[in-house]
Design a protein around this motif. Sequence first.
Motif, PDB file in Angstrom:
ATOM      1  N   ALA A 334      51.727  -9.621 -14.097  1.00 48.43           N
ATOM      2  CA  ALA A 334      51.071  -9.215 -12.851  1.00 48.43           C
ATOM      3  C   ALA A 334      49.927  -8.233 -13.112  1.00 48.43           C
ATOM      4  N   MET A 335      50.029  -7.486 -14.192  1.00 47.78           N
ATOM      5  CA  MET A 335      48.963  -6.516 -14.512  1.00 47.78           C
ATOM      6  C   MET A 335      47.713  -7.204 -15.050  1.00 47.78           C
ATOM      7  N   LYS A 336      47.918  -8.329 -15.724  1.00 45.04           N
ATOM      8  CA  LYS A 336      46.777  -9.044 -16.305  1.00 45.04           C
ATOM      9  C   LYS A 336      45.826  -9.513 -15.204  1.00 45.04           C
ATOM     10  N   GLY A 337      44.575  -9.138 -15.327  1.00 40.87           N
ATOM     11  CA  GLY A 337      43.572  -9.586 -14.364  1.00 40.87           C
ATOM     12  C   GLY A 337      43.456  -8.717 -13.122  1.00 40.87           C
ATOM     13  N   LEU A 338      44.317  -7.720 -12.974  1.00 39.24           N
ATOM     14  CA  LEU A 338      44.195  -6.828 -11.805  1.00 39.24           C
ATOM     15  C   LEU A 338      42.834  -6.133 -11.830  1.00 39.24           C
ATOM     16  N   VAL A 347      37.045  -1.254 -12.223  1.00 37.99           N
ATOM     17  CA  VAL A 347      37.795  -1.530 -13.449  1.00 37.99           C
ATOM     18  C   VAL A 347      38.604  -2.818 -13.269  1.00 37.99           C
ATOM     19  N   SER A 348      38.961  -3.443 -14.408  1.00 32.94           N
ATOM     20  CA  SER A 348      39.902  -4.568 -14.363  1.00 32.94           C
ATOM     21  C   SER A 348      40.668  -4.604 -15.679  1.00 32.94           C
ATOM     22  N   ILE A 349      41.794  -5.312 -15.664  1.00 35.32           N
ATOM     23  CA  ILE A 349      42.579  -5.469 -16.887  1.00 35.32           C
ATOM     24  C   ILE A 349      42.254  -6.830 -17.479  1.00 35.32           C
ATOM     25  N   ASP A 350      41.702  -6.817 -18.684  1.00 34.81           N
ATOM     26  CA  ASP A 350      41.355  -8.053 -19.381  1.00 34.81           C
ATOM     27  C   ASP A 350      42.644  -8.852 -19.612  1.00 34.81           C
ATOM     28  N   PRO A 351      42.770 -10.047 -19.014  1.00 32.74           N
ATOM     29  CA  PRO A 351      44.037 -10.782 -19.142  1.00 32.74           C
ATOM     30  C   PRO A 351      44.354 -11.184 -20.579  1.00 32.74           C
ATOM     31  N   GLU A 352      43.343 -11.279 -21.429  1.00 30.97           N
ATOM     32  CA  GLU A 352      43.594 -11.700 -22.809  1.00 30.97           C
ATOM     33  C   GLU A 352      44.015 -10.546 -23.721  1.00 30.97           C
ATOM     34  N   THR A 353      43.423  -9.362 -23.515  1.00 31.74           N
ATOM     35  CA  THR A 353      43.679  -8.259 -24.448  1.00 31.74           C
ATOM     36  C   THR A 353      44.532  -7.149 -23.841  1.00 31.74           C
ATOM     37  N   VAL A 387      35.633  -4.612 -30.205  1.00 29.74           N
ATOM     38  CA  VAL A 387      36.303  -5.045 -31.443  1.00 29.74           C
ATOM     39  C   VAL A 387      37.061  -6.341 -31.202  1.00 29.74           C
ATOM     40  N   LYS A 388      37.802  -6.379 -30.084  1.00 30.46           N
ATOM     41  CA  LYS A 388      38.569  -7.592 -29.799  1.00 30.46           C
ATOM     42  C   LYS A 388      37.654  -8.733 -29.370  1.00 30.46           C
ATOM     43  N   ALA A 389      36.574  -8.404 -28.662  1.00 32.19           N
ATOM     44  CA  ALA A 389      35.626  -9.446 -28.240  1.00 32.19           C
ATOM     45  C   ALA A 389      35.004 -10.109 -29.470  1.00 32.19           C
ATOM     46  N   ALA A 390      34.760  -9.325 -30.531  1.00 32.31           N
ATOM     47  CA  ALA A 390      34.128  -9.856 -31.752  1.00 32.31           C
ATOM     48  C   ALA A 390      35.093 -10.737 -32.553  1.00 32.31           C
ATOM     49  N   LYS A 391      36.389 -10.503 -32.379  1.00 29.53           N
ATOM     50  CA  LYS A 391      37.392 -11.275 -33.149  1.00 29.53           C
ATOM     51  C   LYS A 391      37.506 -12.709 -32.648  1.00 29.53           C
ATOM     52  N   LYS A 392      37.014 -12.939 -31.417  1.00 29.32           N
ATOM     53  CA  LYS A 392      37.209 -14.260 -30.836  1.00 29.32           C
ATOM     54  C   LYS A 392      36.156 -15.269 -31.268  1.00 29.32           C
TER      55      LYS A 392
END
Length: 392
Positions: A334-338, A347-353, A387-392
Amino acid sequence: MKRRQVLKTLLISAALMLPAGAALAADAVKVGLILPMTGPFASTGRQVEAGAKLYMAEHGDEVAGHKIELILRDDTANAEQTRRIAQELVTREKVQVLAGFGHTPLAMAAAPLATQGKVPMIVMAAGTSVITEKSPFIVRSSFTLPQVTEPLAKWAKDNKIEKVVTLVADYAPGLDAEKAFSDTFTKAGGQIVESIRVPLANPDFAPFLQRVRDAKPDAVFSFVPSGVGSALMKQFDDRGLAQAGIRLIATGDVTDDDLLNKMGKAALGTITTHHYSAAHDSPENKAFVKAFEAANGGMRPNFMAVGGYDGMALIYEALKKTGGDAKGEALVNAMKGLSWTSVRGPVSIDPETRDIVQTVYFREVKEQDGQLWNVEFDKVEAVKDPVKAAKK
Ligand code: VNL
């Protein structure tokens, strides 16, 4: 059905439903808040706790039929204590959520327990990129160092800064900041002339700043954790670096709102990037600062307070979304994407990270109405952890 039978059926079902219903309403959702309330990071603990408590005072202590119960524990910034307390809170207190985590080693120590217990773990303070990868149950309401540092490296190169010495606290978030700054700045054509790491505990900045002086850069880029910035600022001033033509640029951890007023004139003109300033100009933030100061004897909220406040918002909004289901997987999902309007901005919660996506602001320390503030003058919107965006 005869009337008597109907009545009997109704009475039986009412009798069956009542205890279940009563149990449901009484079923509190326990949130274990683990913070450094004493020791070297006590200011962080105090700010996060006050932020979380203010959110509850403003929004009530009941969500989707559950009472929210906050259980505060002091880990004294000792990772072994964090681990022990997290274990006890999960197994004995049966908390449904773990929260807090005043700095990176403390969050790392608790991560395996979140996974084992399938308990959502809200990181309200720590800022090393890798933390959210340590458990699928971690969601972060604070920030990451690379997220706020990269925009500053670009700004520096665009503003006639060619040579930089980096000076960071020698532990995970410092190394994150050093790498983010160096990589971005050199890619843009800038030069790193020296990379200095200072001890985390009670650093004496004098010898390190002498090295900075000798290297004659255009600027020194710095990250030190919340609570340490005033010592750096004082030494920077005492050593006469500004007079030697060396600028100080930093993440907002250095000009932390909790300490800024005590730093005095030496801090004026410092350029920083960060996700929250108490001077942020929005009706939500004006109300927040006012209420926070009123509830805490005049203490000004810093970014740690906002991490605590928004961390509670995450828990409340997720519980509303699940209709009160506080099971770990349901709550994290439920937190993912809020997304919501925070006192820091959108602000938002990145559903992937499970990291927070937010605006990064450029700020300058200025005096207004006899006080020092981090005054925002530009921004980059919807910044993810790079950092996580670059890993994808
Ligand atoms: C951390 C990052 C801690 C930024 C901080 O202050 C801070 C951390 C205690 O991840 O350890 O300002």
